[in-house]
Motif scaffolding. Structure first.
Motif, mmCIF file in Angstrom:
data_model
loop_
_atom_site.group_PDB
_atom_site.id
_atom_site.type_symbol
_atom_site.label_atom_id
_atom_site.label_comp_id
_atom_site.label_asym_id
_atom_site.label_seq_id
_atom_site.Cartn_x
_atom_site.Cartn_y
_atom_site.Cartn_z
ATOM 1 N N TYR A 31 0.824 -1.209 0.000
ATOM 2 C CA TYR A 31 0.000 0.000 0.000
ATOM 3 C C TYR A 31 0.859 1.260 0.000
ATOM 4 C CZ TYR A 31 -3.748 -3.290 0.992
ATOM 5 O OH TYR A 31 -4.633 -4.345 0.923
ATOM 6 N N GLU A 32 2.041 1.201 0.580
ATOM 7 C CA GLU A 32 2.973 2.319 0.475
ATOM 8 C C GLU A 32 3.329 2.575 -0.985
ATOM 9 O OE1 GLU A 32 5.648 4.224 2.921
ATOM 10 O OE2 GLU A 32 3.498 4.555 3.202
ATOM 11 N N GLU A 33 3.546 1.490 -1.717
ATOM 12 C CA GLU A 33 3.912 1.602 -3.127
ATOM 13 C C GLU A 33 2.738 2.054 -3.980
ATOM 14 O OE1 GLU A 33 4.554 -1.579 -6.715
ATOM 15 O OE2 GLU A 33 5.593 -2.016 -4.834
ATOM 16 N N ALA A 34 1.552 1.535 -3.690
ATOM 17 C CA ALA A 34 0.416 1.715 -4.590
ATOM 18 C C ALA A 34 -0.402 2.969 -4.309
ATOM 19 C CB ALA A 34 -0.495 0.494 -4.518
ATOM 20 N N HIS A 35 -0.279 3.559 -3.147
ATOM 21 C CA HIS A 35 -1.202 4.642 -2.800
ATOM 22 C C HIS A 35 -0.946 5.876 -3.675
ATOM 23 C CE1 HIS A 35 2.023 6.721 -0.633
ATOM 24 N NE2 HIS A 35 1.198 7.736 -0.435
ATOM 25 N N THR A 36 -2.000 6.663 -3.808
ATOM 26 C CA THR A 36 -1.919 7.935 -4.531
ATOM 27 C C THR A 36 -1.786 9.043 -3.491
ATOM 28 O OG1 THR A 36 -3.342 7.070 -6.292
ATOM 29 C CG2 THR A 36 -3.085 9.469 -6.154
ATOM 30 N N PRO A 37 -0.658 9.724 -3.444
ATOM 31 C CA PRO A 37 -0.473 10.760 -2.417
ATOM 32 C C PRO A 37 -1.622 11.766 -2.400
ATOM 33 C CG PRO A 37 1.609 10.305 -3.506
ATOM 34 C CD PRO A 37 0.554 9.546 -4.269
ATOM 35 N N TRP A 38 -2.049 12.110 -1.208
ATOM 36 C CA TRP A 38 -3.200 12.990 -1.093
ATOM 37 C C TRP A 38 -2.906 14.373 -1.641
ATOM 38 C CZ3 TRP A 38 -6.696 11.971 3.738
ATOM 39 C CH2 TRP A 38 -6.941 10.594 3.839
ATOM 40 N N ASP A 39 -1.647 14.802 -1.555
ATOM 41 C CA ASP A 39 -1.363 16.139 -2.074
ATOM 42 C C ASP A 39 -1.366 16.184 -3.596
ATOM 43 O OD1 ASP A 39 1.000 14.788 -2.525
ATOM 44 O OD2 ASP A 39 2.263 16.127 -1.326
ATOM 45 N N TRP A 40 -1.456 15.017 -4.261
ATOM 46 C CA TRP A 40 -1.644 14.989 -5.716
ATOM 47 C C TRP A 40 -3.085 15.268 -6.110
ATOM 48 C CZ3 TRP A 40 0.893 9.962 -8.098
ATOM 49 C CH2 TRP A 40 2.270 9.956 -7.817
ATOM 50 N N HIS A 41 -4.016 14.923 -5.223
ATOM 51 C CA HIS A 41 -5.431 14.891 -5.608
ATOM 52 C C HIS A 41 -5.943 16.194 -6.222
ATOM 53 C CE1 HIS A 41 -5.460 11.039 -3.601
ATOM 54 N NE2 HIS A 41 -6.782 10.917 -3.670
ATOM 55 N N PRO A 42 -5.677 17.350 -5.620
ATOM 56 C CA PRO A 42 -6.209 18.580 -6.232
ATOM 57 C C PRO A 42 -5.736 18.763 -7.672
ATOM 58 C CG PRO A 42 -5.480 19.020 -3.994
ATOM 59 C CD PRO A 42 -5.012 17.631 -4.326
ATOM 60 N N ARG A 43 -4.478 18.467 -7.913
ATOM 61 C CA ARG A 43 -3.954 18.633 -9.270
ATOM 62 C C ARG A 43 -4.568 17.621 -10.233
ATOM 63 N NH1 ARG A 43 2.463 18.586 -10.914
ATOM 64 N NH2 ARG A 43 2.157 18.954 -13.159
ATOM 65 N N LEU A 44 -4.769 16.402 -9.752
ATOM 66 C CA LEU A 44 -5.373 15.371 -10.610
ATOM 67 C C LEU A 44 -6.830 15.720 -10.925
ATOM 68 C CD1 LEU A 44 -3.929 12.102 -8.998
ATOM 69 C CD2 LEU A 44 -3.005 13.447 -10.898
ATOM 70 N N PHE A 45 -7.568 16.158 -9.920
ATOM 71 C CA PHE A 45 -8.965 16.557 -10.147
ATOM 72 C C PHE A 45 -9.031 17.753 -11.107
ATOM 73 C CE2 PHE A 45 -10.014 13.528 -7.112
ATOM 74 C CZ PHE A 45 -11.363 13.525 -6.769
#
Length: 349
Positions: free
Chosen positions: A85-99
């Motif tokens: 899960y460390e490897e696979a997770h999507t960092p939360w600070d990426w989310h705004p940029r991805l959205f």
């Protein structure tokens, strides 16, 4: 059955084209530029939505290597849950940029939250829906937390018993969820087509009164297309930029050209369903003249009695219908008849 509803303005229901969700999962391989490229690929392929997974290793498990915390068998044999899960997770600070990138490209972005902090985070980010992953279907407090936002819930049912599904649906509705989709799912990675049991999907709708769809972990696109033919309103499929690049889910993910084919084929399958329709359609008009009909196949003198040597059922279709063959045989010709003439009533005495 649950009422049709919309996610970010896109209507979902039996009378709408299937809603295709491209699941990114961990196929960004820890690179935000790759995650952005995945969103672009999903949009270019024509998917309706791109889905993330919102967790950290600490919100989904604990850092431990005791019994149960090391995967036995399957695609991730020998991996510690925490490390995976460390490897696979999507960092939360990426989310705004991805959205933001998704919005710019005209594709909807939402996610699967795996704990209440993720629900709150995604709600504040403006996610228009939530996805309940199969392994979380038994977490009714988490489902209730999602439902309390009033947003649509899409729930996968892999590994779930009928009782598990009833409890999950009940928890969602009790907490205020109005808009539900149950996705039939077989939680094998990948799953052979022979173990998909797609007829279960329609039973989900009948039993639980929801819209239904498929979370598809099979290889290729055929199973998803078959699901649409059986009434799937939603199709979810993992995708990657290239399986050869590796990643936690790459082995059973579609590449961009395959995702584009999935979108096209699923929508073609839905369009092909149509309705109960016996009337001639536009595409058939040119073919009508090629049906069989009665023709004069040998010259006949006026007054001569028609026999099977004179009249046959052949193509094309400009003469009397073949069902009238025995009505005209034994009757005299009303005039001279020429070989190749379509037979009409006025030609028979």
């Amino acid at each position: 059955m649950s009422r049709p509803f919309a996610i970010a303005g896109r209507a979902i229901g039996p009378d709408q084209p299937p809603y295709v969700i491209a699941e990114m999962s961990g196929n960004h391989n820890g690179d935000i530029d790759r995650a952005l490229a995945l969103i672009e690929a999903a949009a270019e392929a024509g998917a309706d939505a791109v889905k993330l997974q919102t967790y950290t290793a600490d919100t989904i498990t604990i850092d431990h290597d005791g019994p149960g915390f090391v995967i036995q068998g399957g695609l991730w044999e020998g991996r510690r849950l925490y490390e995976l899960y460390e490897e696979a997770h999507t960092p939360w600070d990426w989310h705004p940029r991805l959205f933001e990138r998704a919005a710019k490209l005209g594709i909807t972005a939402f996610s699967s939250p795996f704990d209440p902090t993720a629900v709150k985070f995604l709600d504040e980010l403006g996610a228009p829906a939530f996805k309940v992953a199969s392994f979380e279907l038994v977490d009714t407090p988490l489902i209730a937390c999602m439902a309390q936002t009033g947003k649509p819930l899409i729930m996968s049912t892999g590994l779930a018993s009928p009782e598990d599904i009833a409890e999950a649906v009940g928890a969602a509705r009790f907490a205020g969820a109005q808009d539900l989709v149950l996705l039939h799912c077989t939680s094998g990675y990948p799953t052979p087509a022979s173990q998909m049991h797609l007829r279960t999907m329609a039973d989900l709708g009948t039993r639980y009164g929801t819209l239904v769809g498929l979370s598809d972990h099979s290889m290729g696109t055929a199973v998803s297309v078959a699901a649409v033919a059986l009434g799937a309103c939603v199709i979810e499929k993992h995708f990657t930029l290239a399986r050869a690049d590796g990643g936690p889910d790459s082995a059973f993910s579609l590449e961009p050209d395959e995702l584009a084919r999935l979108v096209r084929d699923c929508r073609d399958a839905w369009e092909a369903l149509g309705g109960v329709h016996y009337e001639e359609v536009e595409a058939e008009k040119a073919s009508r003249e090629h049906r069989r009909s009665l023709y004069v196949v040998a010259d006949v003198a006026a007054g001569e009695v028609l026999t099977e040597a004179h009249v046959r059922s052949i193509r094309p279709g400009h003469g009397l219908a073949p069902k009238h063959l025995y009505d005209v045989l034994g009757k005299p010709a009303a005039r001279d008849l020429k070989r190749g003439e379509p037979l009409a009533w006025e030609m028979v005495g």
